[in-house]
Design a protein around this motif. Structure first.
Motif, PDB file in Angstrom:
ATOM      1  N   ARG A  19       0.809  -1.210   0.000  1.00 25.21           N
ATOM      2  CA  ARG A  19       0.000   0.000   0.000  1.00 25.21           C
ATOM      3  C   ARG A  19       0.846   1.264   0.000  1.00 25.21           C
ATOM      4  O   ARG A  19       0.320   2.357   0.102  1.00 25.21           O
ATOM      5  N   LYS A  20       2.166   1.114  -0.081  1.00 28.53           N
ATOM      6  CA  LYS A  20       3.038   2.272   0.072  1.00 28.53           C
ATOM      7  C   LYS A  20       3.691   2.665  -1.250  1.00 28.53           C
ATOM      8  O   LYS A  20       3.979   1.827  -2.097  1.00 28.53           O
ATOM      9  N   ARG A  21       3.894   3.962  -1.376  1.00 30.88           N
ATOM     10  CA  ARG A  21       4.669   4.527  -2.481  1.00 30.88           C
ATOM     11  C   ARG A  21       5.918   5.151  -1.880  1.00 30.88           C
ATOM     12  O   ARG A  21       5.842   5.885  -0.889  1.00 30.88           O
ATOM     13  N   MET A  22       7.063   4.863  -2.466  1.00 26.67           N
ATOM     14  CA  MET A  22       8.325   5.302  -1.873  1.00 26.67           C
ATOM     15  C   MET A  22       8.616   6.767  -2.208  1.00 26.67           C
ATOM     16  O   MET A  22       8.570   7.166  -3.368  1.00 26.67           O
ATOM     17  N   ALA A  23       8.875   7.538  -1.162  1.00 30.99           N
ATOM     18  CA  ALA A  23       9.320   8.921  -1.329  1.00 30.99           C
ATOM     19  C   ALA A  23      10.845   8.957  -1.244  1.00 30.99           C
ATOM     20  O   ALA A  23      11.442   8.239  -0.442  1.00 30.99           O
ATOM     21  N   THR A  24      11.453   9.770  -2.071  1.00 30.20           N
ATOM     22  CA  THR A  24      12.904   9.966  -2.031  1.00 30.20           C
ATOM     23  C   THR A  24      13.197  11.324  -1.412  1.00 30.20           C
ATOM     24  O   THR A  24      12.594  12.329  -1.799  1.00 30.20           O
ATOM     25  N   LEU A  25      14.104  11.343  -0.435  1.00 33.39           N
ATOM     26  CA  LEU A  25      14.482  12.569   0.246  1.00 33.39           C
ATOM     27  C   LEU A  25      15.981  12.789   0.075  1.00 33.39           C
ATOM     28  O   LEU A  25      16.757  11.825   0.023  1.00 33.39           O
ATOM     29  N   ALA A  26      16.391  14.031  -0.012  1.00 35.60           N
ATOM     30  CA  ALA A  26      17.806  14.377  -0.090  1.00 35.60           C
ATOM     31  C   ALA A  26      18.033  15.678   0.661  1.00 35.60           C
ATOM     32  O   ALA A  26      17.140  16.530   0.728  1.00 35.60           O
TER      33      ALA A  26
END
Length: 419
Positions: free
Chosen positions: A152-159
């Protein structure tokens, strides 16, 4: 005269009366609207600003309650969601126009990246995740089986990018020796993150977010005179993207593995030889981590393997020790902590780990949240903007852009108007 419209503001809903200019076959124009820079829709800029700040801080229900208490019934929950999405449209353009403060050549330029999942509504999942979600068959009817994922999750990318003045240290400033630290000398402090800048996205792929971080870093060091340090958690895909972006820009980067991740592997290996929670396990970990901090990770891996052989460990009893050895030997070129400590660079990913908790854990991951893609992206973007300390400057920029969109200059639209 006598043309009126409603405007919901922080003082409640008011009626505005003004003059309309008409032209045959043309839409009416209200010069006072442009003079006052009134919004196109019901809610004033002041109310929009309040709604955004409240909505990105807590749930939409909490935001509505806070606004109701101070302004009355001027905003619904669904309207608050739409205002947040509309408020984030100019963030990318704002940062393209923003020039970071310069630093000296001795100040290290540090980048970090990470990923974290956000629970989404089915229509907001990526195609592969949605397919797994729809086709997945649960082993148990009432709960998930061990290791089973609900998809159920969508991956967020953080920098994040930040400056760090050099703070040279020695291994024993990071790890206390087994016999304890000397009372004659206090540990040297590590470098502190300064002028931190965050970016994050659920919509854009990881390579886009990493490229944005490199863009911010280059804006701080156009001539590449500073040491560029990239801290990672060991994910191969992330490492490949970072190296590809660095090669594309012809930049030399020093890639380091997060020391906390290394410590977790070593602690897991220690429990193959000593009972958890015992002083012997702590001494064992301190010894091997000190070796790693001296830049001798290969030696630590060899010693752990030899000790496992002497103890005749096999099967599941040896799994954690072998996993630690594979981790160390597979990342030797990213474990040059001796160089990093001597140069005064950071060796842990605390800033990006904290960003994951603040940007996602404290808002997007609150109990019961199920996000649409546009709303989640807007909240994530605005929380990063606020953490960067840029919200006030951005809001002025956003209002100026809104004015340009709503009230273009006469040379953009040639009206044949009569009063």
């Amino acid at each position: 005269m006598g043309h009126s419209r409603l405007l919901a503001c922080v003082f409640g809903t008011v009626t505005i009366t003004r003059t309309a200019w008409r032209g045959k076959g043309q839409t009416s124009v209200h010069p006072a609207d442009a003079e006052l820079s009134l919004p196109a829709h019901l809610h004033s800029h002041g109310l929009r600003r309040l709604a955004v700040l409240e909505a990105v801080r807590g749930s939409y229900d909490q935001a509505k309650e806070a606004i109701d208490r101070s302004c009355g019934k001027v905003l619904g929950k669904r309207q608050a969601e739409l205002l947040v999405v509309a408020a984030a449209v100019d963030v990318d353009d704002f940062y393209r126009c923003t020039i970071p403060l310069p630093s000296t050549a001795a100040t290290a330029l540090v980048m970090q990246a990470d990923g974290k999942g956000v629970v989404m509504r089915p229509e907001a999942l990526r195609p592969a995740t949605l397919k797994a979600h729809l086709n997945g068959r649960r082993a148990l009817r009432t709960r998930l089986a061990p290791g089973e994922k609900p998809h159920r999750k969508r991956m967020a990318t953080l920098a994040c990018v930040f400056d760090a003045d050099p703070a040279p240290r020695r291994p024993h400033d990071v790890i206390a020796p087994p016999e304890g630290r000397s009372t004659t000398r206090t540990p040297r402090p590590g470098p502190r993150a300064q002028r931190k800048w965050l970016t994050a996205s659920l919509v854009h792929p990881p390579e886009h977010v990493i490229a944005a971080a490199f863009e911010q870093a280059e804006a701080r060091d156009r001539d590449h005179l500073r040491d560029w340090v990239v801290l990672v958690d060991g994910a191969r895909h992330q490492l490949e993207l970072i190296r590809a972006e660095a090669d594309r820009r012809h930049i030399k980067v020093h890639v380091l593995l997060d020391f906390v991740h290394v410590a977790e592997y070593v602690w897991a290996a220690a429990h193959c030889f000593h009972k958890p929670g015992t002083p012997d396990a702590e001494v064992w970990v301190a010894g091997h981590l000190t070796t790693v901090l001296h830049g001798q990770a290969d030696r630590a891996a060899t010693e752990i393997t030899a000790e496992a052989d002497r103890a005749h460990l096999h099967g599941t009893r040896r799994e954690s020790a072998d996993a630690c050895v594979r981790y160390l030997t597979g990342h030797l070129d990213q474990l040059r902590y001796d160089t990093a400590l001597a140069a005064g660079w950071p060796i842990a990913t605390g800033p990006i780990e904290g960003a994951c908790r603040y940007l996602i854990g404290d808002r997007l991951d609150i109990t019961g949240s199920r996000w649409g893609l546009a709303g989640a992206e807007a909240v994530l973007t605005l929380r990063a903007l606020i953490d960067n300390g840029d919200f006030a400057a951005y809001w002025r920029y956003h209002l100026a852009r809104e004015h340009e969109r709503l009230y273009p200059t006469p040379d953009q639209h040639n009206y044949n108007l009569t009063a």
